[in-house]
Design a protein around this motif. Structure first.
Motif, PDB file in Angstrom:
ATOM      1  N   SER A 170      10.702  -6.761  16.464  1.00  0.00           N
ATOM      2  CA  SER A 170       9.508  -5.245  15.586  1.00  0.00           C
ATOM      3  C   SER A 170      10.069  -4.425  16.620  1.00  0.00           C
ATOM      4  CB  SER A 170       8.505  -5.986  15.776  1.00  0.00           C
ATOM      5  OG  SER A 170       7.302  -6.222  17.007  1.00  0.00           O
ATOM      6  N   ASN A 171      10.463  -4.526  17.979  1.00  0.00           N
ATOM      7  CA  ASN A 171      10.417  -3.766  18.902  1.00  0.00           C
ATOM      8  C   ASN A 171      11.664  -2.639  18.845  1.00  0.00           C
ATOM      9  OD1 ASN A 171       8.249  -4.088  20.521  1.00  0.00           O
ATOM     10  ND2 ASN A 171       9.350  -4.772  22.049  1.00  0.00           N
ATOM     11  N   ARG A 172      13.177  -3.716  18.645  1.00  0.00           N
ATOM     12  CA  ARG A 172      13.827  -2.748  17.986  1.00  0.00           C
ATOM     13  C   ARG A 172      13.419  -2.228  16.864  1.00  0.00           C
ATOM     14  NH1 ARG A 172      16.867  -7.998  18.487  1.00  0.00           N
ATOM     15  NH2 ARG A 172      17.780  -7.450  16.052  1.00  0.00           N
ATOM     16  N   VAL A 173      13.192  -3.128  15.578  1.00  0.00           N
ATOM     17  CA  VAL A 173      12.466  -1.955  14.322  1.00  0.00           C
ATOM     18  C   VAL A 173      12.010  -0.827  14.422  1.00  0.00           C
ATOM     19  CG1 VAL A 173      11.136  -2.039  12.179  1.00  0.00           C
ATOM     20  CG2 VAL A 173      12.915  -4.162  12.761  1.00  0.00           C
ATOM     21  N   LEU A 174      10.396  -0.989  15.047  1.00  0.00           N
ATOM     22  CA  LEU A 174      10.067   0.477  15.555  1.00  0.00           C
ATOM     23  C   LEU A 174      10.580   1.341  16.373  1.00  0.00           C
ATOM     24  CD1 LEU A 174       6.644  -1.208  16.972  1.00  0.00           C
ATOM     25  CD2 LEU A 174       7.263  -0.033  15.120  1.00  0.00           C
ATOM     26  N   ALA A 175      11.906   1.403  17.258  1.00  0.00           N
ATOM     27  CA  ALA A 175      12.448   1.652  17.883  1.00  0.00           C
ATOM     28  C   ALA A 175      14.129   2.550  17.225  1.00  0.00           C
ATOM     29  CB  ALA A 175      13.507   1.429  18.750  1.00  0.00           C
ATOM     30  N   GLY A 176      13.966   1.889  15.616  1.00  0.00           N
ATOM     31  CA  GLY A 176      14.734   2.913  15.140  1.00  0.00           C
ATOM     32  C   GLY A 176      15.795   1.994  14.280  1.00  0.00           C
ATOM     33  N   GLU A 177      16.465   0.635  15.245  1.00  0.00           N
ATOM     34  CA  GLU A 177      17.358  -0.178  15.099  1.00  0.00           C
ATOM     35  C   GLU A 177      16.566  -1.414  13.154  1.00  0.00           C
ATOM     36  OE1 GLU A 177      18.199  -2.225  18.603  1.00  0.00           O
ATOM     37  OE2 GLU A 177      17.404  -0.959  19.769  1.00  0.00           O
ATOM     38  N   ASP A 178      18.188  -1.227  13.095  1.00  0.00           N
ATOM     39  CA  ASP A 178      18.326  -2.021  11.475  1.00  0.00           C
ATOM     40  C   ASP A 178      18.039  -3.483  12.200  1.00  0.00           C
ATOM     41  OD1 ASP A 178      17.942  -3.561   9.327  1.00  0.00           O
ATOM     42  OD2 ASP A 178      19.716  -2.193   8.988  1.00  0.00           O
ATOM     43  N   ALA A 179      17.051  -3.329  12.462  1.00  0.00           N
ATOM     44  CA  ALA A 179      17.089  -5.194  12.433  1.00  0.00           C
ATOM     45  C   ALA A 179      17.633  -7.195  12.068  1.00  0.00           C
ATOM     46  CB  ALA A 179      16.211  -5.364  12.978  1.00  0.00           C
ATOM     47  N   GLY A 180      17.718  -5.891  10.746  1.00  0.00           N
ATOM     48  CA  GLY A 180      18.061  -7.112   9.808  1.00  0.00           C
ATOM     49  C   GLY A 180      16.933  -7.992   9.380  1.00  0.00           C
ATOM     50  N   GLY A 181      17.315  -8.898   8.344  1.00  0.00           N
ATOM     51  CA  GLY A 181      16.298  -9.712   8.156  1.00  0.00           C
ATOM     52  C   GLY A 181      16.004 -10.500   9.608  1.00  0.00           C
ATOM     53  N   SER A 182      14.874 -11.621   9.142  1.00  0.00           N
ATOM     54  CA  SER A 182      14.274 -12.184  10.183  1.00  0.00           C
ATOM     55  C   SER A 182      13.795 -13.233   9.972  1.00  0.00           C
ATOM     56  CB  SER A 182      12.915 -11.719  10.102  1.00  0.00           C
ATOM     57  OG  SER A 182      12.206 -12.272  11.508  1.00  0.00           O
ATOM     58  N   ALA A 191       0.759  -0.800   0.301  1.00  0.00           N
ATOM     59  CA  ALA A 191       0.005  -0.336  -0.104  1.00  0.00           C
ATOM     60  C   ALA A 191       0.773   1.261  -0.198  1.00  0.00           C
ATOM     61  CB  ALA A 191      -1.229   0.169   1.182  1.00  0.00           C
ATOM     62  N   PRO A 192       0.340   2.432  -0.358  1.00  0.00           N
ATOM     63  CA  PRO A 192       1.312   3.378  -0.470  1.00  0.00           C
ATOM     64  C   PRO A 192       1.203   4.011   1.143  1.00  0.00           C
ATOM     65  CG  PRO A 192      -0.630   3.692  -2.550  1.00  0.00           C
ATOM     66  CD  PRO A 192      -1.161   2.955  -1.784  1.00  0.00           C
ATOM     67  N   GLY A 193       2.877   4.656   0.728  1.00  0.00           N
ATOM     68  CA  GLY A 193       2.595   5.065   2.571  1.00  0.00           C
ATOM     69  C   GLY A 193       3.306   4.533   3.818  1.00  0.00           C
ATOM     70  N   VAL A 194       2.725   3.281   3.097  1.00  0.00           N
ATOM     71  CA  VAL A 194       2.866   1.568   4.189  1.00  0.00           C
ATOM     72  C   VAL A 194       4.791   1.560   4.501  1.00  0.00           C
ATOM     73  CG1 VAL A 194       2.454  -0.142   5.304  1.00  0.00           C
ATOM     74  CG2 VAL A 194       0.438   1.522   4.317  1.00  0.00           C
ATOM     75  N   ASP A 195       5.037   1.869   4.735  1.00  0.00           N
ATOM     76  CA  ASP A 195       7.306   1.230   5.175  1.00  0.00           C
ATOM     77  C   ASP A 195       6.854   0.220   6.583  1.00  0.00           C
ATOM     78  OD1 ASP A 195       6.428   2.668   7.900  1.00  0.00           O
ATOM     79  OD2 ASP A 195       7.837   4.552   7.559  1.00  0.00           O
ATOM     80  N   LEU A 196       7.978  -0.621   6.474  1.00  0.00           N
ATOM     81  CA  LEU A 196       8.498  -1.277   7.781  1.00  0.00           C
ATOM     82  C   LEU A 196       7.889  -1.193   8.472  1.00  0.00           C
ATOM     83  CD1 LEU A 196       9.509  -4.497   8.498  1.00  0.00           C
ATOM     84  CD2 LEU A 196      11.663  -2.924   8.432  1.00  0.00           C
ATOM     85  N   ARG A 197       8.203   0.375   9.278  1.00  0.00           N
ATOM     86  CA  ARG A 197       7.715   0.525  10.174  1.00  0.00           C
ATOM     87  C   ARG A 197       5.885   0.426  10.832  1.00  0.00           C
ATOM     88  NH1 ARG A 197      11.056   5.092  13.934  1.00  0.00           N
ATOM     89  NH2 ARG A 197       9.050   4.632  15.344  1.00  0.00           N
ATOM     90  N   LEU A 198       5.397   1.243   9.531  1.00  0.00           N
ATOM     91  CA  LEU A 198       4.090   1.356   9.641  1.00  0.00           C
ATOM     92  C   LEU A 198       3.437  -0.081   9.954  1.00  0.00           C
ATOM     93  CD1 LEU A 198       1.471   3.101  10.150  1.00  0.00           C
ATOM     94  CD2 LEU A 198       2.107   3.500   7.479  1.00  0.00           C
ATOM     95  N   GLY A 199       4.169  -0.567   8.432  1.00  0.00           N
ATOM     96  CA  GLY A 199       3.501  -2.203   8.571  1.00  0.00           C
ATOM     97  C   GLY A 199       3.750  -2.800   9.645  1.00  0.00           C
ATOM     98  N   LEU A 200       4.865  -2.682  10.717  1.00  0.00           N
ATOM     99  CA  LEU A 200       4.814  -3.864  11.982  1.00  0.00           C
ATOM    100  C   LEU A 200       3.762  -3.624  12.905  1.00  0.00           C
ATOM    101  CD1 LEU A 200       8.819  -4.342  12.277  1.00  0.00           C
ATOM    102  CD2 LEU A 200       7.548  -5.508  11.387  1.00  0.00           C
ATOM    103  N   GLY A 201       3.978  -1.504  12.902  1.00  0.00           N
ATOM    104  CA  GLY A 201       2.951  -1.609  14.231  1.00  0.00           C
ATOM    105  C   GLY A 201       1.170  -2.395  13.781  1.00  0.00           C
ATOM    106  N   ILE A 202       0.957  -1.959  12.558  1.00  0.00           N
ATOM    107  CA  ILE A 202      -0.495  -2.549  11.947  1.00  0.00           C
ATOM    108  C   ILE A 202      -0.270  -4.141  12.037  1.00  0.00           C
ATOM    109  CG2 ILE A 202      -1.661  -2.492   9.970  1.00  0.00           C
ATOM    110  CD1 ILE A 202      -0.804  -0.070   9.169  1.00  0.00           C
ATOM    111  N   GLY A 203       0.679  -5.062  12.068  1.00  0.00           N
ATOM    112  CA  GLY A 203       0.876  -6.453  12.060  1.00  0.00           C
ATOM    113  C   GLY A 203       0.294  -6.711  13.274  1.00  0.00           C
ATOM    114  N   ARG A 204       1.284  -6.335  13.948  1.00  0.00           N
ATOM    115  CA  ARG A 204       1.235  -6.441  16.165  1.00  0.00           C
ATOM    116  C   ARG A 204      -0.343  -6.387  16.248  1.00  0.00           C
ATOM    117  NH1 ARG A 204       6.608  -3.308  18.664  1.00  0.00           N
ATOM    118  NH2 ARG A 204       5.471  -4.253  20.589  1.00  0.00           N
ATOM    119  N   ILE A 205      -0.824  -5.234  15.596  1.00  0.00           N
ATOM    120  CA  ILE A 205      -2.248  -4.692  16.473  1.00  0.00           C
ATOM    121  C   ILE A 205      -3.435  -6.191  15.870  1.00  0.00           C
ATOM    122  CG2 ILE A 205      -4.548  -3.770  16.328  1.00  0.00           C
ATOM    123  CD1 ILE A 205      -2.399  -1.083  16.489  1.00  0.00           C
TER     124      ILE A 205
END
Length: 141
Positions: free
Chosen positions: A102-114, A33-47
């Protein structure tokens, strides 16, 4: 088909539909979706996955209760143990590791692949197959 088997079949196919719709449709598509970056996608995904897992637990309890209280075919109990066991493993073992990442990514850290994410997806595939087997077994009685 007994009432217990009908309950098992209905709950199983509702569970199956939810997993297919969320894990294999919504989850990958939200990142397109336009405008959905990794941080936003992770936040939505968690919910979304927190809600999915809650509903899965309710359906698992409903299935287990129907099997414990109802007049059901003998083969349903072992068939039900697989998706319920996978769900429990996901909740107790896999989801905490995904939450940590996802906590690390949401905090701005580069968590790399999972790789843990791949384990979760593999567990979802196993769960889908197990739910199909359980649902068909419940319908056949």
């Amino acid at each position: 088909m007994s009432g217990g088997q009908g309950t098992v079949a209905a709950a199983t196919f509702v569970w199956l539909g939810m997993v297919l719709a969320i894990s294999f449709l919504e989850a990958p598509l939200k990142f397109r979706a336009p405008g959905v970056d990794l941080r936003l996608g992770l936040g939505i995904g968690r919910i979304v996955f927190r809600a999915l897992n809650l509903v899965e637990l309710v359906l698992a309890v409903l299935i287990a209760g129907a099997l414990a209280l109802g007049d059901t075919a003998d083969g349903l109990l072992p068939a039900a143990c697989v998706p319920i066991g996978v769900l429990i493993a996901q909740l107790l073992l896999v989801r905490p590791a995904l939450t940590k990442r996802s906590n690390r990514v949401l905090a701005g850290e580069d968590a790399g692949g999972s790789r843990v994410h791949l384990v979760y997806v593999a567990a979802e595939v196993v769960k889908v197959v197990a739910l199909v087997v359980l649902g068909v077994a419940a319908l056949r009685g």
